[in-house]
Design an enzyme around this catalytic site. Sequence first.
Site, PDB file in Angstrom:
ATOM      1  N   GLY A  65     -14.221  16.833  -1.526  1.00  0.00           N
ATOM      2  CA  GLY A  65     -13.997  15.502  -2.071  1.00  0.00           C
ATOM      3  C   GLY A  65     -14.678  15.351  -3.419  1.00  0.00           C
ATOM      4  O   GLY A  65     -15.278  16.295  -3.951  1.00  0.00           O
ATOM      5  N   HIS A 120     -19.663  20.048 -17.775  1.00  0.00           N
ATOM      6  CA  HIS A 120     -19.210  21.279 -17.118  1.00  0.00           C
ATOM      7  C   HIS A 120     -19.433  22.487 -18.027  1.00  0.00           C
ATOM      8  O   HIS A 120     -19.873  23.543 -17.563  1.00  0.00           O
ATOM      9  CB  HIS A 120     -17.717  21.188 -16.763  1.00  0.00           C
ATOM     10  N   ARG A 177     -21.965  26.041 -17.263  1.00  0.00           N
ATOM     11  CA  ARG A 177     -21.394  27.382 -17.056  1.00  0.00           C
ATOM     12  C   ARG A 177     -22.220  28.434 -17.777  1.00  0.00           C
ATOM     13  O   ARG A 177     -22.749  28.199 -18.859  1.00  0.00           O
ATOM     14  CB  ARG A 177     -19.975  27.441 -17.617  1.00  0.00           C
ATOM     15  N   GLU A 191      -8.444  26.845 -21.680  1.00  0.00           N
ATOM     16  CA  GLU A 191      -8.065  25.479 -21.334  1.00  0.00           C
ATOM     17  C   GLU A 191      -6.546  25.393 -21.344  1.00  0.00           C
ATOM     18  O   GLU A 191      -5.909  25.697 -22.355  1.00  0.00           O
ATOM     19  CB  GLU A 191      -8.676  24.489 -22.324  1.00  0.00           C
ATOM     20  N   ASP A 232     -10.132  25.456 -12.262  1.00  0.00           N
ATOM     21  CA  ASP A 232     -10.733  24.159 -11.949  1.00  0.00           C
ATOM     22  C   ASP A 232     -10.041  23.074 -12.752  1.00  0.00           C
ATOM     23  O   ASP A 232     -10.209  23.024 -13.958  1.00  0.00           O
ATOM     24  CB  ASP A 232     -12.224  24.215 -12.260  1.00  0.00           C
TER      25      ASP A 232
END
Length: 171
Positions: free
Chosen positions: A8, A48, A52, A60, A84
């Site tokens: 979730g 994000h 990393r 992307e 992702d």
Amino acid sequence: MHTLVLGGIRSGKTALAERLAGDTHNSVVYLATATAGDDEMRLRIQRHKQQRPAQWGVEEESLALAPVLARHALAQSPPCLLVDCMSLWVSNLLHAGEKTFAYEREAFLNEASRYPGELVIVSNEVGLGTIGMDPLTRRFADELGWLNQSLAKVSDKVVMSVAGLPMVLKP
């Protein structure tokens, strides 16, 4: 090994997927599907990126994921691809139109099922929430749920992140 990581919102699924990708000891390419449509999303993307590892490659792509997988599959030593996430991708596809949606979904599933390297895919689990009030929200939940089921079938491992804890659903 192909792994589907479900969870979730704020369940820790991306952190889990990043750990799994890092544990492969292969080169990793992070395939991000998000688009920075507003300031809040730009901040999320930036956060994000900062989390990393610097040595990971980044691509992307908000719609055409299949060609990215196909290109990396041709490498002498295919990298671990961390995708992702499916939730944002499905949203992008729904806004791109029916023809694009159907084509890109099918193409991605085909490439994902035969990718020769490690593949870690992140997606939101939508089967535990409430039913949306409007048709687009219901369609999103349906499409993402069906995509998750298709990905689970072709994945060697399926893990659900709950409160940052991994629950193995498929060994």
